[in-house]
Design an enzyme around this catalytic site. Structure first.
Site, PDB file in Angstrom:
ATOM      1  N   LYS A 170       0.853  -1.191   0.000  1.00 55.70           N
ATOM      2  CA  LYS A 170       0.000   0.000   0.000  1.00 55.70           C
ATOM      3  C   LYS A 170       0.885   1.236   0.000  1.00 55.70           C
ATOM      4  O   LYS A 170       1.686   1.437   0.913  1.00 55.70           O
ATOM      5  CB  LYS A 170      -0.910  -0.012   1.222  1.00 55.70           C
ATOM      6  CG  LYS A 170      -1.733   1.258   1.350  1.00 55.70           C
ATOM      7  CD  LYS A 170      -2.807   1.154   2.404  1.00 55.70           C
ATOM      8  CE  LYS A 170      -3.574   2.456   2.527  1.00 55.70           C
ATOM      9  NZ  LYS A 170      -4.652   2.369   3.501  1.00 55.70           N
ATOM     10  N   GLU A 176       7.443  -6.614   1.247  1.00 52.16           N
ATOM     11  CA  GLU A 176       6.254  -6.497   2.112  1.00 52.16           C
ATOM     12  C   GLU A 176       5.278  -7.645   1.842  1.00 52.16           C
ATOM     13  O   GLU A 176       4.720  -8.233   2.764  1.00 52.16           O
ATOM     14  CB  GLU A 176       5.522  -5.171   1.816  1.00 52.16           C
ATOM     15  CG  GLU A 176       6.142  -3.935   2.433  1.00 52.16           C
ATOM     16  CD  GLU A 176       5.827  -3.804   3.917  1.00 52.16           C
ATOM     17  OE1 GLU A 176       5.142  -4.687   4.472  1.00 52.16           O
ATOM     18  OE2 GLU A 176       6.278  -2.816   4.520  1.00 52.16           O
ATOM     19  N   LYS A 206      -2.121  -1.421  -3.974  1.00 52.75           N
ATOM     20  CA  LYS A 206      -3.006  -0.271  -3.886  1.00 52.75           C
ATOM     21  C   LYS A 206      -2.193   1.002  -3.968  1.00 52.75           C
ATOM     22  O   LYS A 206      -1.175   1.085  -3.270  1.00 52.75           O
ATOM     23  CB  LYS A 206      -3.754  -0.345  -2.547  1.00 52.75           C
ATOM     24  CG  LYS A 206      -4.629   0.829  -2.234  1.00 52.75           C
ATOM     25  CD  LYS A 206      -5.174   0.682  -0.846  1.00 52.75           C
ATOM     26  CE  LYS A 206      -6.025   1.907  -0.546  1.00 52.75           C
ATOM     27  NZ  LYS A 206      -6.454   1.944   0.810  1.00 52.75           N
ATOM     28  N   SER A 266     -10.197   5.703  -4.527  1.00 48.00           N
ATOM     29  CA  SER A 266     -11.159   6.790  -4.672  1.00 48.00           C
ATOM     30  C   SER A 266     -10.716   7.861  -5.676  1.00 48.00           C
ATOM     31  O   SER A 266     -11.528   8.348  -6.463  1.00 48.00           O
ATOM     32  CB  SER A 266     -11.415   7.421  -3.306  1.00 48.00           C
ATOM     33  OG  SER A 266     -10.200   7.873  -2.726  1.00 48.00           O
TER      34      SER A 266
END
Ligand code: PBG
Length: 323
Positions: A196, A234, A249, A275
């Site tokens: 992320k 990660e 993401k 978004s």
């Protein structure tokens, strides 16, 4: 070699194009993010996300039935927590009767077959708008993991099928997996937001939940957009710690990472088209500068082609309708 090979032969008609299409998207690949708020009969449009709403629990029921009829099989829940319940410890996140816990039950009551994923991070509950506990201006790792692990168990107890930690603390997957096992939730899965990035594309989401960081930014826990190897590190660590699925993401800017991760892991890979990506398409379409549906479908198929097994997207409903 030309003229023995003319590649256009495989593009002559819709029939042949669909026969040789390499990537196929079906509604079951899509995950629907949902914003939940307190109240009754509330369906509030999010200003920076035209056509996207916060729902109160009573209206959530109908929305879930509608999504299910469209072939959508999973939702990802986020809650907008009233200010007076926010603190620096995530107290409300552990409330067995909190909004998230009630939302999980509402979805399951409405449509038991709908797979429920829940966001696990402290930002909607944090008086500082950070994903973890703050001490002396720093986001402290291990105390945060302890709360998030309890939060995961609380979601499992309310009926969540999967928890989806989006906080980027170190060791959270191991912490949550251990806590879930200990509490007997062996079948509750973990979809880790493993790669992320600290992205400016989350802006509209923070409007939706009123969860923007009160000081600083999230760069001490979310990843530097310049990094590639770190994403792999990660992700591999999260799998070792017990993640059933991993995630990249945002989506579109990170499709190279999606492909690399897809090539390195054997668990399902999800991608979150966030978004800001939604807002950009909406804004350009509103101006008449882009064909909304065509761009939406092209981006979705590109994300799938890059290696996503699952796509979390605010376009899920629109895409499902077109499929
Ligand atoms: C919270 C969380 C965020 C998103 C998903 N979970 C925001 C953030 O990290 O600040 C972003 C989703 C989106 O922009 O659509 N930890």
């Amino acid at each position: 070699m030309y003229p023995l090979r003319r590649n256009r032969r495989l593009r002559t008609t819709d029939a042949i194009r669909s026969m040789v299409r390499e990537t196929v998207l079906v509604p079951a690949n899509l995950m629907v993010p949902l914003f939940i708020t307190e109240g009754k009969q509330v369906k509030e449009e999010i200003a920076s996300m035209p056509g996207y709403y916060r729902y109160s629990l009573d209206l959530l029921k109908d929305e879930i039935k509608l999504l299910y009829r469209l072939g959508l099989r999973s939702v990802l829940l986020f809650v907008k927590v009233p200010d007076h319940l926010k603190d620096n410890k995530g107290t409300e996140a552990l409330n067995a009767d909190g909004l998230m816990q009630r939302a999980i039950k509402t979805v399951k009551d409405s449509q038991p077959e709908m797979h429920v994923f829940t966001d696990v991070a402290l930002d909607p509950y944090s008086s500082y708008g950070h994903d973890g506990i703050v001490e002396n201006g720093k986001i402290v790792n291990d105390p945060t993991v302890a709360v998030l692990s309890e939060m995961a168990v609380s979601h499992a107890r309310a009926g969540a099928d999967f928890v989806a930690p989006s906080d980027m603390m170190d060791g959270r997957i191991f912490g949550m997996r251990s806590a879930l096992e200990e509490a007997g939730f062996h079948d509750t899965g973990i979809m880790s937001y493993s790669a992320k990035y600290a992205s400016a594309f989350y802006g509209p989401f923070r409007d939706a939940l009123d969860s923007a960081p009160g000081f600083g930014d999230k760069k001490t826990y979310q990843m530097d957009p310049a990094n590639r190897l770190e994403a792999i590190r990660e992700t591999l660590m999260d799998i070792e710690e017990g993640a059933d699925m991993v995630m990249v993401k945002p989506g579109l800017c990170y499709l190279d990472i999606v492909r690399e991760i897809k090539d390195q892991v054997t668990v399902p890979v999800s991608v979150y088209q966030v978004s800001g990506e939604y807002a950009m398409i909406k804004a350009a379409a509103e101006k008449g500068w882009l064909d909304h549906d065509a761009v939406m479908m092209e981006q979705a198929i590109a994300i799938k082609r890059a290696g996503a097994d699952i796509i979390a997207t605010y376009f899920a409903k629109d895409i499902a309708k077109l499929l």
